[in-house]
Each structure stands twice: as C-alpha cells, then as structure tokens.
Design a protein around this motif. Sequence first.
Motif, PDB file in Angstrom:
ATOM      1  N   ASP A 207      14.091  13.010 -11.242  1.00  0.00           N
ATOM      2  CA  ASP A 207      12.958  12.161 -10.895  1.00  0.00           C
ATOM      3  C   ASP A 207      12.692  12.274  -9.397  1.00  0.00           C
ATOM      4  N   VAL A 208      11.411  12.413  -9.049  1.00  0.00           N
ATOM      5  CA  VAL A 208      11.007  12.480  -7.643  1.00  0.00           C
ATOM      6  C   VAL A 208      10.038  11.326  -7.387  1.00  0.00           C
ATOM      7  N   VAL A 209      10.453  10.402  -6.530  1.00  0.00           N
ATOM      8  CA  VAL A 209       9.672   9.202  -6.235  1.00  0.00           C
ATOM      9  C   VAL A 209       8.901   9.425  -4.942  1.00  0.00           C
ATOM     10  N   ALA A 210       7.575   9.377  -5.007  1.00  0.00           N
ATOM     11  CA  ALA A 210       6.751   9.618  -3.825  1.00  0.00           C
ATOM     12  C   ALA A 210       6.481   8.325  -3.080  1.00  0.00           C
ATOM     13  N   PHE A 211       6.531   8.413  -1.749  1.00  0.00           N
ATOM     14  CA  PHE A 211       6.153   7.295  -0.891  1.00  0.00           C
ATOM     15  C   PHE A 211       5.032   7.757   0.017  1.00  0.00           C
ATOM     16  N   GLN A 212       3.878   7.108  -0.087  1.00  0.00           N
ATOM     17  CA  GLN A 212       2.704   7.422   0.716  1.00  0.00           C
ATOM     18  C   GLN A 212       2.604   6.439   1.877  1.00  0.00           C
ATOM     19  N   CYS A 213       2.282   6.954   3.049  1.00  0.00           N
ATOM     20  CA  CYS A 213       1.997   6.059   4.167  1.00  0.00           C
ATOM     21  C   CYS A 213       1.034   6.752   5.120  1.00  0.00           C
ATOM     22  N   ASN A 301       0.864  16.759  -8.500  1.00  0.00           N
ATOM     23  CA  ASN A 301       0.785  18.198  -8.253  1.00  0.00           C
ATOM     24  C   ASN A 301       1.905  18.686  -7.348  1.00  0.00           C
ATOM     25  N   PHE A 302       2.429  17.809  -6.509  1.00  0.00           N
ATOM     26  CA  PHE A 302       3.555  18.166  -5.644  1.00  0.00           C
ATOM     27  C   PHE A 302       4.903  18.001  -6.354  1.00  0.00           C
ATOM     28  N   GLY A 303       4.876  17.671  -7.646  1.00  0.00           N
ATOM     29  CA  GLY A 303       6.100  17.608  -8.431  1.00  0.00           C
ATOM     30  C   GLY A 303       6.682  16.225  -8.606  1.00  0.00           C
ATOM     31  N   CYS A 304       5.987  15.182  -8.154  1.00  0.00           N
ATOM     32  CA  CYS A 304       6.535  13.830  -8.225  1.00  0.00           C
ATOM     33  C   CYS A 304       6.325  13.216  -9.606  1.00  0.00           C
ATOM     34  N   THR A 305       7.334  12.515 -10.066  1.00  0.00           N
ATOM     35  CA  THR A 305       7.285  11.847 -11.369  1.00  0.00           C
ATOM     36  C   THR A 305       6.976  10.368 -11.234  1.00  0.00           C
ATOM     37  N   HIS A 306       7.240   9.794 -10.045  1.00  0.00           N
ATOM     38  CA  HIS A 306       7.061   8.377  -9.785  1.00  0.00           C
ATOM     39  C   HIS A 306       6.315   8.200  -8.464  1.00  0.00           C
ATOM     40  N   VAL A 344       2.428   9.693 -14.565  1.00  0.00           N
ATOM     41  CA  VAL A 344       3.206   9.305 -13.385  1.00  0.00           C
ATOM     42  C   VAL A 344       3.600   7.844 -13.537  1.00  0.00           C
ATOM     43  N   ASP A 345       4.872   7.537 -13.307  1.00  0.00           N
ATOM     44  CA  ASP A 345       5.344   6.152 -13.389  1.00  0.00           C
ATOM     45  C   ASP A 345       5.115   5.438 -12.064  1.00  0.00           C
ATOM     46  N   ALA A 346       4.442   4.301 -12.126  1.00  0.00           N
ATOM     47  CA  ALA A 346       4.254   3.492 -10.930  1.00  0.00           C
ATOM     48  C   ALA A 346       5.506   2.662 -10.668  1.00  0.00           C
ATOM     49  N   VAL A 347       5.908   2.604  -9.409  1.00  0.00           N
ATOM     50  CA  VAL A 347       7.033   1.770  -8.990  1.00  0.00           C
ATOM     51  C   VAL A 347       6.478   0.735  -8.015  1.00  0.00           C
TER      52      VAL A 347
END
Length: 408
Positions: A207-213, A301-306, A344-347
């Motif tokens: 699992d890859v969790v993305a953080f946007q800022c 598209n960058f491979g993130c699942t969350h 994509v799973d939202a956290v």
Amino acid sequence: MVAAALLFGTAAAFAPSPQTMARSRLFAAKQEPHGGSLVNLYLEEDAAKEAEIASCESTIEVTERQSCDIELICNGGFSPLTGFMDEESYKSVVESMRLPDGLLFSLPVVMDTDDESIGVGAKILLKQGDLPIATMEVSSKYEPDKPLECKQLYGTASLEHPGTQMVAWERGKYYLGGKLVGLNKPVREFPCESPAEVRERMPDGVDVVAFQCRNPVHRAHYELFTRALDAPNVAEDGVVLVHPTCGPTQPGDIPGNVRYKTYEVLKEETANPRVFWAYLPYSMHMAGPREAIQHMMIRKNFGCTHFIIGRDMAGCKSSIDGEDFYGAYEAQDFALDNGPMLGVDAVPSLNLVYTSEKGYITADEAKEDGLDALKLSGTKFRAMLRAGDEIPEWFAFKSVVEVLRQAA
C-alpha cells in the motif's frame, strides 16, 4: 570462455532494457493507472524530435500553469489523457465530472489562447522560453462557458475565488483541444519525476499512501502522514509518498522553489525509510472537493493506493469577507463517496493537537483528558519568522524554519 561469450552473448546482452524494467515495476505495483494504462508521450530520439519540430507552423510560449499541464499529460500524470481536452470532453467534465466514455475526471485540462489565427488542423510548437517542450495538433477550438465552468468547478462564479480569477483573468478567449507529442521536460528549480519513475522507487506490492501539500511540512503534518500508516484500511507494510505540488498556487503562498528547499532539508533530517518524497508539477485550482478527486486520480497514476484527505483540502477563503468557500469536511466527504469509483482508498486526516503533557494527540483525546492544546496560527508564525523570534519545536522543524528565514 571467449568463444562461449561470442556464441551466447554476455550477461549484459540478455539484461532487460530500462523500458522493460520500467514495465515490470509498473506491473509489480498494487495500483493500476487510471483508465488501465500509463501514458508516455515523450519522443526519445533526437532525429524524431527535430522532425516533429519542423512539422510545426506556429509557436506558443506557454505560461507556467500551461507547462505543468503539458508535463503531466506527456508523462502520464493525467492518464488516460493524450492531449488537451476538446470541446466535448471539456463540457462532459465540467457538467458531469466524467470523460465522454464515463471515466471519472473532475477538472478539465485545457489549453487557452487569444490567438485568432490558430485554427483546427494547425500544428503548434509549445515552448518554455527557448526550450521546445511539446507539439500540439489542434483538433478543436471553442469558446468556453466560463461562468458555468467556474460555478461547476469552484461552486461559485464570484471573482472572490482565486480559481475564478484565474479562469477570468489569466486564461484566453479560446480553448484548444488536441493531441500532444512530448519533446523535452520543462526546466524547473525542483526535480519532477514521472509516474513511471516514482513507481520504480516504490516497494513491490505494498500500500502506498499519498500525502498532498502546497505548504512547508510542519510537525503536525509529519505526525499526520506517518500515523496514516496505522489507519485500519492500510496494510502493515505500507509506505507514505509525500508528494507536494510545486507549481503555481494561490496569491500569497510560499513560492515553489522555497517550498522545495524545505522539503529537501526535512527529508534529510527525518530519514524515515517508510517515507518517500517526490515533487509534482501541478497548478493548483483551489477547487476544494473537486480538486481532492483530481489529486487522488493523479496519485493513482503515480502508483498510490491510498490518499490522505485533510480538512479544508484545496480550500480557500473569500478575498472580501474571509469566509471559507467550502465546508471543513466537504472535501473529505466527497472523496469518501467518489474514492471507490477511482479505486483509491481515502484516509481522512486526524485532527491532531499538541499538548505539553502527551505531545500530539487527537482533539477528541485532549478533550476527554481535559488537556489544553497549544496553538500557533499561521499569521503568528509568519510574524515570528520575520521578527527572528524563536519558533517552538513542537510546531516546526528547525531545518524548515532556517530555510524559511533565509527566504524571507
């Protein structure tokens, strides 16, 4: 041994090509690209690039926002797009948040111009200064319904909103649709890897969790995205991809090159093996709920699942009365509703506060325990930076503060 090498070739001769390795890494990722395949429009051979440039009849020097869109189309960040949206696609996305084939896509990606001479069938060279970055074959030229676009995307047509200001004042009279061919990556002060390159760096099958800022990362942010790995819908071996947008944002935000420096020093200071960093050449719209979906799609598209959905994500305030355009949890609720359609799973982000007794805990825990949360507003923080006052370490990392002081 020499004869055997001549007969069968060396080990290097049978090694997989970089392209094959990239495809293998793509398939090793848990997440498939949006629409099923990852777009890559870049030409590799110089001769092919020269021929493509020679086929163009006119040139446009693009804006910084346009260069971000061009790069994300060409490198697959906007997969499945292979060019700027034609009128049918633009209207479909504006009105229904779908591409004409029904695929979820929340914000239109358009090329604007005031040039009356450009017509359908034209072949245009797109340049960043003197650097040719792409060509575009115009298949559609149309006058957009800008008030409707703003109302649908931003929830308002008021010029108090920075997104409506951008559409009304920055964008030209016409939108152009058409396929792109990538020539060269735009030159930036921060390195922007393609989706394929980021996927190559990620561990296989996790699992890859993305953080946007779009702002410097402070202590609360760091606690937020590292604790996201403990979310019940994230597997134990998951990792975080911190993926800040470094393109244009709204007036008053810290410039991208300064933000990039803060991220680099923090990456070195924390050296967390479960935290990966990459930078996104994306132009912010401040579109709240709709932009939350766009961010999720790009990170897919960058491979993130969350994807971590923060309070007030991509939100903004009225320039007149200071009121928020969106509710504090509007983007979270919208992402939870639409995330399953994206795959994509939202956290949802934790509402963390700092207490002198227990450090960072949730606001609910602090209330239950009767603990007072220490607070420092962004306005006060900036004033302390300018005055040279000491910034509390519970609020900001020393390395980040030092970069911000040097840039002030």
